[in-house]
Design a protein around this motif. Structure first.
Motif, PDB file in Angstrom:
ATOM      1  N   THR A 252       0.831  -1.216   0.000  1.00  0.00           N
ATOM      2  CA  THR A 252       0.000   0.000   0.000  1.00  0.00           C
ATOM      3  C   THR A 252       0.863   1.263   0.000  1.00  0.00           C
ATOM      4  N   SER A 253       2.178   1.090  -0.070  1.00  0.00           N
ATOM      5  CA  SER A 253       3.102   2.230  -0.046  1.00  0.00           C
ATOM      6  C   SER A 253       4.085   2.129  -1.211  1.00  0.00           C
ATOM      7  N   GLU A 254       3.859   2.913  -2.241  1.00  0.00           N
ATOM      8  CA  GLU A 254       4.752   2.893  -3.394  1.00  0.00           C
ATOM      9  C   GLU A 254       6.159   3.348  -3.000  1.00  0.00           C
ATOM     10  N   THR A 255       6.238   4.265  -2.040  1.00  0.00           N
ATOM     11  CA  THR A 255       7.539   4.750  -1.588  1.00  0.00           C
ATOM     12  C   THR A 255       8.387   3.623  -1.011  1.00  0.00           C
ATOM     13  N   SER A 256       7.773   2.779  -0.183  1.00  0.00           N
ATOM     14  CA  SER A 256       8.518   1.662   0.412  1.00  0.00           C
ATOM     15  C   SER A 256       8.976   0.681  -0.659  1.00  0.00           C
ATOM     16  N   PHE A 257       8.166   0.538  -1.724  1.00  0.00           N
ATOM     17  CA  PHE A 257       8.546  -0.345  -2.835  1.00  0.00           C
ATOM     18  C   PHE A 257       9.727   0.242  -3.600  1.00  0.00           C
ATOM     19  N   LEU A 258       9.663   1.535  -3.906  1.00  0.00           N
ATOM     20  CA  LEU A 258      10.758   2.186  -4.625  1.00  0.00           C
ATOM     21  C   LEU A 258      12.042   2.166  -3.803  1.00  0.00           C
TER      22      LEU A 258
ATOM     23  N   ILE B 116      25.060 -13.852  -1.180  1.00  0.00           N
ATOM     24  CA  ILE B 116      23.976 -13.911  -0.199  1.00  0.00           C
ATOM     25  C   ILE B 116      22.641 -14.163  -0.896  1.00  0.00           C
ATOM     26  N   GLU B 117      21.791 -14.966  -0.273  1.00  0.00           N
ATOM     27  CA  GLU B 117      20.476 -15.266  -0.834  1.00  0.00           C
ATOM     28  C   GLU B 117      19.503 -14.140  -0.488  1.00  0.00           C
ATOM     29  N   LYS B 118      18.637 -13.778  -1.443  1.00  0.00           N
ATOM     30  CA  LYS B 118      17.711 -12.659  -1.242  1.00  0.00           C
ATOM     31  C   LYS B 118      16.286 -13.066  -1.623  1.00  0.00           C
ATOM     32  N   LEU B 119      15.315 -12.464  -0.931  1.00  0.00           N
ATOM     33  CA  LEU B 119      13.906 -12.682  -1.221  1.00  0.00           C
ATOM     34  C   LEU B 119      13.170 -11.358  -1.085  1.00  0.00           C
ATOM     35  N   LEU B 120      12.415 -10.976  -2.116  1.00  0.00           N
ATOM     36  CA  LEU B 120      11.599  -9.761  -2.075  1.00  0.00           C
ATOM     37  C   LEU B 120      10.216 -10.128  -1.549  1.00  0.00           C
ATOM     38  N   VAL B 121       9.747  -9.373  -0.549  1.00  0.00           N
ATOM     39  CA  VAL B 121       8.453  -9.665   0.073  1.00  0.00           C
ATOM     40  C   VAL B 121       7.569  -8.420   0.052  1.00  0.00           C
ATOM     41  N   GLY B 122       6.379  -8.562  -0.541  1.00  0.00           N
ATOM     42  CA  GLY B 122       5.380  -7.502  -0.505  1.00  0.00           C
ATOM     43  C   GLY B 122       4.396  -7.802   0.612  1.00  0.00           C
ATOM     44  N   ASN B 123       4.477  -7.078   1.726  1.00  0.00           N
ATOM     45  CA  ASN B 123       3.626  -7.354   2.882  1.00  0.00           C
ATOM     46  C   ASN B 123       2.324  -6.553   2.827  1.00  0.00           C
ATOM     47  N   LYS B 124       1.382  -6.921   3.690  1.00  0.00           N
ATOM     48  CA  LYS B 124       0.049  -6.311   3.818  1.00  0.00           C
ATOM     49  C   LYS B 124      -0.839  -6.603   2.607  1.00  0.00           C
ATOM     50  N   SER B 125      -0.721  -7.834   2.094  1.00  0.00           N
ATOM     51  CA  SER B 125      -1.521  -8.229   0.932  1.00  0.00           C
ATOM     52  C   SER B 125      -3.017  -8.294   1.237  1.00  0.00           C
TER      53      SER B 125
ATOM     54  N   VAL C   7       0.901  -0.965  -5.238  1.00  0.00           N
ATOM     55  CA  VAL C   7       1.943  -1.698  -5.961  1.00  0.00           C
ATOM     56  C   VAL C   7       1.374  -3.045  -6.379  1.00  0.00           C
ATOM     57  N   SER C   8       1.285  -3.280  -7.687  1.00  0.00           N
ATOM     58  CA  SER C   8       0.689  -4.527  -8.168  1.00  0.00           C
ATOM     59  C   SER C   8       1.644  -5.697  -7.966  1.00  0.00           C
ATOM     60  N   ARG C   9       1.067  -6.884  -7.960  1.00  0.00           N
ATOM     61  CA  ARG C   9       1.876  -8.097  -7.847  1.00  0.00           C
ATOM     62  C   ARG C   9       2.845  -8.202  -9.021  1.00  0.00           C
ATOM     63  N   GLU C  10       2.366  -7.769 -10.197  1.00  0.00           N
ATOM     64  CA  GLU C  10       3.202  -7.838 -11.398  1.00  0.00           C
ATOM     65  C   GLU C  10       4.442  -6.942 -11.266  1.00  0.00           C
ATOM     66  N   GLU C  11       4.262  -5.768 -10.665  1.00  0.00           N
ATOM     67  CA  GLU C  11       5.398  -4.865 -10.453  1.00  0.00           C
ATOM     68  C   GLU C  11       6.425  -5.487  -9.515  1.00  0.00           C
ATOM     69  N   GLY C  12       5.924  -6.120  -8.455  1.00  0.00           N
ATOM     70  CA  GLY C  12       6.827  -6.777  -7.509  1.00  0.00           C
ATOM     71  C   GLY C  12       7.596  -7.903  -8.169  1.00  0.00           C
ATOM     72  N   GLN C  13       6.887  -8.721  -8.958  1.00  0.00           N
ATOM     73  CA  GLN C  13       7.526  -9.850  -9.638  1.00  0.00           C
ATOM     74  C   GLN C  13       8.557  -9.363 -10.648  1.00  0.00           C
ATOM     75  N   LYS C  14       8.226  -8.304 -11.377  1.00  0.00           N
ATOM     76  CA  LYS C  14       9.149  -7.753 -12.378  1.00  0.00           C
ATOM     77  C   LYS C  14      10.428  -7.246 -11.708  1.00  0.00           C
ATOM     78  N   PHE C  15      10.273  -6.553 -10.583  1.00  0.00           N
ATOM     79  CA  PHE C  15      11.434  -6.037  -9.842  1.00  0.00           C
ATOM     80  C   PHE C  15      12.311  -7.196  -9.359  1.00  0.00           C
TER      81      PHE C  15
END
Length: 209
Positions: free
Chosen positions: A91-97, A114-123, A131-139
């Motif tokens: 719900t926060s584009e700033t936190s995503f950017l 190092i292993e990394k995982l991107l997590v979009g919380n508050k789904s 921030v769409s799921r597609e944007e997160g996946q693309k990033f």
């Protein structure tokens, strides 16, 4: 006393303040959902035991403060971590950017592999999503890292997110061990003499007892 685990895995949670890192960690360690809660000051950690592939794993998770003034404190923990969870609020584009900024910190302070995982919380906050799921996946794809959306509030995919990252770390660990064992076998093969090879026997009489 006998050690209660086979492998220790260190994970680090990073992301802007307010994205839900502490709530996610409390859910993962089965302490429930805490609301409201105090903002993390500096760094905190919790432990949880897991069993994967018949291995007893102690997961040590470090929860970092998102405020910039604590960056100097939290940066020293990057190199010790085997896996890093980069978290943003859907719900926060700033936190995503700002995920780009956090990844830059990983690059500057963490280990190269190092292993990394991107997590979009508050789904669960679908009506407030920016921030769409597609944007997160693309990033995530662009930075060659895994991706998952979670909700600490509804306890959605929390266990899965940590399990995915632990499995990534375990796979990397196994590859490293296999590589080391292969090098040892190669070294032993190159430095050994086949005593059954007759071409080596009595070639130099001065070497015989």
């Amino acid at each position: 006393m006998a050690k209660q685990y086979d492998i220790l895995v260190r994970l680090l949670m990073i992301g802007d303040s307010g994205v839900g890192k502490t709530c996610m960690l409390c859910r993962f360690t089965e302490e429930g959902f805490i609301q409201p809660h105090l903002t993390t000051i500096g760094i905190d950690f919790k432990m949880k035991n897991m069993v994967l592939d018949d291995k007893r794993i102690k997961v040590q998770v470090w929860d970092t403060a998102g405020q910039e003034r604590y960056n100097t404190i939290t940066a020293q923990y990057f190199r010790r971590a085997q896996g890093i969870m980069v978290i943003y609020d859907i719900t926060s584009e700033t936190s995503f950017l700002n995920s780009q900024k956090w990844l830059r910190m990983v690059s500057e302070n963490g280990c190269d592999d190092i292993e990394k995982l991107l997590v979009g919380n508050k789904s669960d906050a679908k009506s407030l999503r920016t921030v769409s799921r597609e944007e997160g996946q693309k990033f995530a794809d662009h930075h060659e890292m895994g991706f998952i959306e979670t909700s600490a509030h509804s306890d959605t995919n929390i266990e899965e997110a940590f399990t995915v990252l632990v499995k990534q770390v375990m796979r990397k660990r196994k590859k490293s061990i296999d590589r080391q064992m292969a090098n040892i076998r190669l070294y032993n093969t190159e430095d050994s003499i086949d005593l059954a090879d007759e071409s080596l026997i009595n070639k130099d009489k001065s070497l015989c007892c």
